[in-house]
Design a protein around this motif. Structure first.
Motif, PDB file in Angstrom:
ATOM      1  N   PHE A 139      58.306 108.385  91.183  1.00 48.13           N
ATOM      2  CA  PHE A 139      59.123 108.732  90.007  1.00 48.13           C
ATOM      3  C   PHE A 139      60.008 109.906  90.386  1.00 48.13           C
ATOM      4  O   PHE A 139      59.528 110.985  90.735  1.00 48.13           O
ATOM      5  N   ASP A 140      61.332 109.696  90.346  1.00 50.45           N
ATOM      6  CA  ASP A 140      62.298 110.719  90.732  1.00 50.45           C
ATOM      7  C   ASP A 140      62.654 111.549  89.496  1.00 50.45           C
ATOM      8  O   ASP A 140      63.496 111.147  88.690  1.00 50.45           O
ATOM      9  N   VAL A 141      61.989 112.689  89.346  1.00 54.80           N
ATOM     10  CA  VAL A 141      62.191 113.523  88.158  1.00 54.80           C
ATOM     11  C   VAL A 141      63.654 113.948  88.033  1.00 54.80           C
ATOM     12  O   VAL A 141      64.267 113.818  86.968  1.00 54.80           O
ATOM     13  N   ASP A 142      64.228 114.437  89.135  1.00 59.97           N
ATOM     14  CA  ASP A 142      65.618 114.917  89.064  1.00 59.97           C
ATOM     15  C   ASP A 142      66.577 113.785  88.709  1.00 59.97           C
ATOM     16  O   ASP A 142      67.492 113.958  87.902  1.00 59.97           O
ATOM     17  N   GLY A 143      66.348 112.608  89.306  1.00 60.21           N
ATOM     18  CA  GLY A 143      67.218 111.466  89.026  1.00 60.21           C
ATOM     19  C   GLY A 143      67.125 111.055  87.563  1.00 60.21           C
ATOM     20  O   GLY A 143      68.134 110.736  86.922  1.00 60.21           O
ATOM     21  N   CYS A 144      65.929 111.085  87.025  1.00 62.09           N
ATOM     22  CA  CYS A 144      65.716 110.712  85.629  1.00 62.09           C
ATOM     23  C   CYS A 144      66.413 111.707  84.700  1.00 62.09           C
ATOM     24  O   CYS A 144      67.095 111.320  83.744  1.00 62.09           O
ATOM     25  N   LEU A 145      66.268 112.995  85.011  1.00 62.89           N
ATOM     26  CA  LEU A 145      66.921 114.022  84.193  1.00 62.89           C
ATOM     27  C   LEU A 145      68.439 113.894  84.272  1.00 62.89           C
ATOM     28  O   LEU A 145      69.146 114.070  83.281  1.00 62.89           O
ATOM     29  N   ARG A 146      68.924 113.541  85.475  1.00 64.50           N
ATOM     30  CA  ARG A 146      70.374 113.370  85.657  1.00 64.50           C
ATOM     31  C   ARG A 146      70.897 112.217  84.782  1.00 64.50           C
ATOM     32  O   ARG A 146      71.927 112.338  84.128  1.00 64.50           O
ATOM     33  N   GLN A 147      70.161 111.119  84.771  1.00 70.79           N
ATOM     34  CA  GLN A 147      70.557 109.977  83.922  1.00 70.79           C
ATOM     35  C   GLN A 147      70.624 110.380  82.454  1.00 70.79           C
ATOM     36  O   GLN A 147      71.557 110.036  81.733  1.00 70.79           O
ATOM     37  N   ALA A 148      69.612 111.100  82.011  1.00 68.03           N
ATOM     38  CA  ALA A 148      69.564 111.492  80.594  1.00 68.03           C
ATOM     39  C   ALA A 148      70.734 112.411  80.263  1.00 68.03           C
ATOM     40  O   ALA A 148      71.376 112.266  79.226  1.00 68.03           O
ATOM     41  N   ARG A 149      71.044 113.352  81.172  1.00 69.06           N
ATOM     42  CA  ARG A 149      72.155 114.294  80.944  1.00 69.06           C
ATOM     43  C   ARG A 149      73.503 113.573  80.954  1.00 69.06           C
ATOM     44  O   ARG A 149      74.426 113.973  80.240  1.00 69.06           O
ATOM     45  N   GLN A 150      73.595 112.534  81.779  1.00 65.40           N
ATOM     46  CA  GLN A 150      74.837 111.757  81.847  1.00 65.40           C
ATOM     47  C   GLN A 150      75.113 111.112  80.484  1.00 65.40           C
ATOM     48  O   GLN A 150      76.244 111.075  80.020  1.00 65.40           O
ATOM     49  N   LEU A 151      74.057 110.609  79.839  1.00 65.73           N
ATOM     50  CA  LEU A 151      74.210 109.956  78.537  1.00 65.73           C
ATOM     51  C   LEU A 151      74.363 110.968  77.411  1.00 65.73           C
ATOM     52  O   LEU A 151      75.004 110.703  76.404  1.00 65.73           O
ATOM     53  N   ASN A 152      73.731 112.113  77.576  1.00 66.63           N
ATOM     54  CA  ASN A 152      73.584 113.069  76.471  1.00 66.63           C
ATOM     55  C   ASN A 152      73.601 114.477  77.063  1.00 66.63           C
ATOM     56  O   ASN A 152      72.554 115.084  77.296  1.00 66.63           O
ATOM     57  N   PRO A 153      74.813 115.004  77.324  1.00 68.14           N
ATOM     58  CA  PRO A 153      74.935 116.260  78.072  1.00 68.14           C
ATOM     59  C   PRO A 153      74.189 117.446  77.449  1.00 68.14           C
ATOM     60  O   PRO A 153      73.713 118.323  78.150  1.00 68.14           O
ATOM     61  N   GLY A 154      74.050 117.449  76.125  1.00 65.80           N
ATOM     62  CA  GLY A 154      73.424 118.609  75.489  1.00 65.80           C
ATOM     63  C   GLY A 154      71.917 118.514  75.361  1.00 65.80           C
ATOM     64  O   GLY A 154      71.273 119.431  74.862  1.00 65.80           O
ATOM     65  N   VAL A 155      71.336 117.399  75.821  1.00 72.11           N
ATOM     66  CA  VAL A 155      69.914 117.171  75.535  1.00 72.11           C
ATOM     67  C   VAL A 155      69.037 118.184  76.294  1.00 72.11           C
ATOM     68  O   VAL A 155      69.341 118.563  77.424  1.00 72.11           O
ATOM     69  N   GLU A 156      67.989 118.633  75.646  1.00 66.34           N
ATOM     70  CA  GLU A 156      67.031 119.520  76.311  1.00 66.34           C
ATOM     71  C   GLU A 156      65.940 118.669  76.949  1.00 66.34           C
ATOM     72  O   GLU A 156      65.652 117.571  76.483  1.00 66.34           O
ATOM     73  N   MET A 157      65.360 119.179  78.037  1.00 65.43           N
ATOM     74  CA  MET A 157      64.358 118.377  78.747  1.00 65.43           C
ATOM     75  C   MET A 157      63.188 119.232  79.215  1.00 65.43           C
ATOM     76  O   MET A 157      63.368 120.375  79.620  1.00 65.43           O
ATOM     77  N   LEU A 158      61.998 118.647  79.151  1.00 67.41           N
ATOM     78  CA  LEU A 158      60.780 119.336  79.549  1.00 67.41           C
ATOM     79  C   LEU A 158      59.908 118.382  80.355  1.00 67.41           C
ATOM     80  O   LEU A 158      59.912 117.175  80.100  1.00 67.41           O
ATOM     81  N   ILE A 159      59.166 118.927  81.297  1.00 65.64           N
ATOM     82  CA  ILE A 159      58.192 118.134  82.051  1.00 65.64           C
ATOM     83  C   ILE A 159      56.809 118.684  81.729  1.00 65.64           C
ATOM     84  O   ILE A 159      56.567 119.889  81.902  1.00 65.64           O
ATOM     85  N   VAL A 160      55.935 117.816  81.221  1.00 64.48           N
ATOM     86  CA  VAL A 160      54.621 118.293  80.772  1.00 64.48           C
ATOM     87  C   VAL A 160      53.521 117.320  81.181  1.00 64.48           C
ATOM     88  O   VAL A 160      53.774 116.174  81.563  1.00 64.48           O
ATOM     89  N   SER A 161      52.300 117.811  81.069  1.00 57.66           N
ATOM     90  CA  SER A 161      51.137 116.932  81.086  1.00 57.66           C
ATOM     91  C   SER A 161      50.342 117.220  79.825  1.00 57.66           C
ATOM     92  O   SER A 161      49.822 118.332  79.648  1.00 57.66           O
ATOM     93  N   ALA A 162      50.262 116.230  78.960  1.00 50.66           N
ATOM     94  CA  ALA A 162      49.530 116.429  77.696  1.00 50.66           C
ATOM     95  C   ALA A 162      48.038 116.571  77.954  1.00 50.66           C
ATOM     96  O   ALA A 162      47.324 117.143  77.131  1.00 50.66           O
ATOM     97  N   THR A 163      47.565 116.068  79.102  1.00 48.27           N
ATOM     98  CA  THR A 163      46.129 116.172  79.352  1.00 48.27           C
ATOM     99  C   THR A 163      45.759 117.471  80.080  1.00 48.27           C
ATOM    100  O   THR A 163      44.786 118.117  79.716  1.00 48.27           O
ATOM    101  N   THR A 164      46.541 117.900  81.085  1.00 44.79           N
ATOM    102  CA  THR A 164      46.191 119.157  81.759  1.00 44.79           C
ATOM    103  C   THR A 164      46.784 120.369  81.055  1.00 44.79           C
ATOM    104  O   THR A 164      46.361 121.492  81.285  1.00 44.79           O
ATOM    105  N   GLY A 165      47.811 120.166  80.229  1.00 39.90           N
ATOM    106  CA  GLY A 165      48.440 121.282  79.539  1.00 39.90           C
ATOM    107  C   GLY A 165      49.633 121.870  80.284  1.00 39.90           C
ATOM    108  O   GLY A 165      50.313 122.758  79.772  1.00 39.90           O
ATOM    109  N   GLU A 166      49.913 121.365  81.480  1.00 39.62           N
ATOM    110  CA  GLU A 166      51.051 121.867  82.253  1.00 39.62           C
ATOM    111  C   GLU A 166      52.351 121.724  81.444  1.00 39.62           C
ATOM    112  O   GLU A 166      52.625 120.661  80.877  1.00 39.62           O
ATOM    113  N   GLY A 167      53.129 122.805  81.376  1.00 37.92           N
ATOM    114  CA  GLY A 167      54.437 122.757  80.733  1.00 37.92           C
ATOM    115  C   GLY A 167      54.431 122.825  79.208  1.00 37.92           C
ATOM    116  O   GLY A 167      55.491 122.823  78.573  1.00 37.92           O
ATOM    117  N   LEU A 168      53.239 122.916  78.616  1.00 43.20           N
ATOM    118  CA  LEU A 168      53.208 122.854  77.152  1.00 43.20           C
ATOM    119  C   LEU A 168      53.743 124.115  76.477  1.00 43.20           C
ATOM    120  O   LEU A 168      54.175 124.067  75.324  1.00 43.20           O
TER     121      LEU A 168
END
Ligand SMILES: Nc1nc2c(ncn2[C@@H]2O[C@H](COP(=O)(O)OP(=O)(O)OP(=O)(O)O)[C@@H](O)[C@H]2O)c(=O)[nH]1
Ligand SMILES: [Zn+2]
Ligand SMILES: [Zn+2]
Ligand SMILES: [Zn+2]
Ligand SMILES: [Zn+2]
Ligand SMILES: [Zn+2]
Length: 301
Positions: free
Chosen positions: A241-270
């Motif tokens: 899973f290419d995190v940067d590529g995925c974020l780039r796609q989302a920004r291309q469609l929606n330049p103002g969108v905010e983005m976060l990377i998390v793990s709901a089970t470990t709590g990372e990024g919450l």
């Protein structure tokens, strides 16, 4: 769109508070409190049956409106939805309630994230939940186990929540002024994007096990999003899973969108997720500052 899949006649929708008082009754709802909504309804179902099966604005195969094009029907349907959404938005804003419409494919981790959010912030944010699923109250039971208020909406044949369902869900949940409401939409990356609920913000979750091409394949959803969360970051070492590529796609469609990377089970990024929630509109009332009336009067000479 929903007029193609036929989900939009909201046949068989049920609102349930898990106490059994509402289960099984199409579009039944609680009217035993201050009732802020106009129940003359903008549709034509006189008698308030809430069956919604003979609303001329909705697509039917038996209503003699066969000449109408699908596009006209879709416009009517979405226009009606937008009116009800505007009403929900006013109702929520008037009470300083922040409402977040959480959308994703089935199984991306919506309920897991909400349970974790409640465990860490449930009291501070005064969280209530409206759960949308085609069938079962499994997710609502998971929320109820946390002790927070929850209402289940079962959409039956439908594959998304609409503004009227949310109106009835809010009737039943009866959230306090200044509280936070999470709306877990039906697991589906397609038509939930089309239906404004009157929410404060739309949150789209994708998990790393789904593939990094989701934004380009489901552009409506990502264009509508205020926040995109990539969940299950703990599984990144095991999947391609290419995190940067995925974020780039989302920004291309929606330049103002905010983005976060998390793990709901470990709590990372919450922490970033909790900060985002706190920063959303409606925060002064929602965080227990002076009630709206006081803030308005303080502006007067
Ligand atoms: N490894 C890992 N698993 C997760 C994470 N978040 C959720 N899961 C798992 O993913 C599965 C689906 O999670 P749910 O929270 O039920 O997903 P959902 O989006 O609410 O699903 P629906 O309501 O069916 O659309 C469960 O087995 C969770 O334990 C995560 O961050 N990491
Ligand atoms: Zn649909
Ligand atoms: Zn109704
Ligand atoms: Zn769920
Ligand atoms: Zn749908
Ligand atoms: Zn009602």
């Amino acid at each position: 769109m929903c007029t193609t899949c036929g989900c939009s006649d909201d046949a068989g929708v049920r609102i349930s508070n898990l106490e059994g008082s509402q289960a099984g009754q199409p579009q039944s709802h609680v009217h035993d409190h201050e009732h802020p909504h106009d129940h003359t309804h903008t549709h034509d179902d006189v008698g308030h049956t809430h069956q919604h099966t003979h609303d001329g604005a909705l697509p039917h195969t038996h209503d003699g409106a066969g000449e109408r094009t699908t596009i006209t029907l879709e416009q009517n349907l979405l226009a009606k939805n937008d009116l009800l959404a505007a009403r929900n938005r006013g109702w929520l804003e008037g009470r300083g309630i922040r409402a977040f419409n959480v959308m994703s494919s089935p199984g991306s981790g919506k309920t897991t994230l909400l349970v974790r959010t409640i465990q860490e912030q449930g009291s501070a944010l005064n969280i209530g939940v409206i759960e949308g699923d085609q069938e079962t109250s499994v997710d609502a039971e998971r929320i109820r186990a946390t002790g927070r208020p929850v209402i289940q909406i079962n959409t039956g044949a439908g594959c998304h929540l609409d503004a009227e369902m949310l109106q009835h869900g809010l009737d039943a949940l009866n959230p306090e002024a200044g509280s936070t409401v999470f709306i877990e939409n039906v697991g589906n990356l397609v038509c939930p994007a089309l239906f404004d609920l009157g929410e404060s913000a739309k949150v789209v979750i994708i998990s790393v096990t789904e593939g990094d091409d989701k934004p380009l394949k489901y552009p409506n959803m990502f264009m509508a999003a205020d926040l995109v969360i990539i969940n299950k970051s703990d599984l990144l070492p095991y999947v391609d899973f290419d995190v940067d590529g995925c974020l780039r796609q989302a920004r291309q469609l929606n330049p103002g969108v905010e983005m976060l990377i998390v793990s709901a089970t470990t709590g990372e990024g919450l922490d970033g997720w909790f900060d985002w929630i706190r920063n959303q509109a409606g925060t002064p009332a929602a965080l227990g500052a002076a009630p709206r009336e006081h803030r308005i009067s303080s502006l007067m000479p």
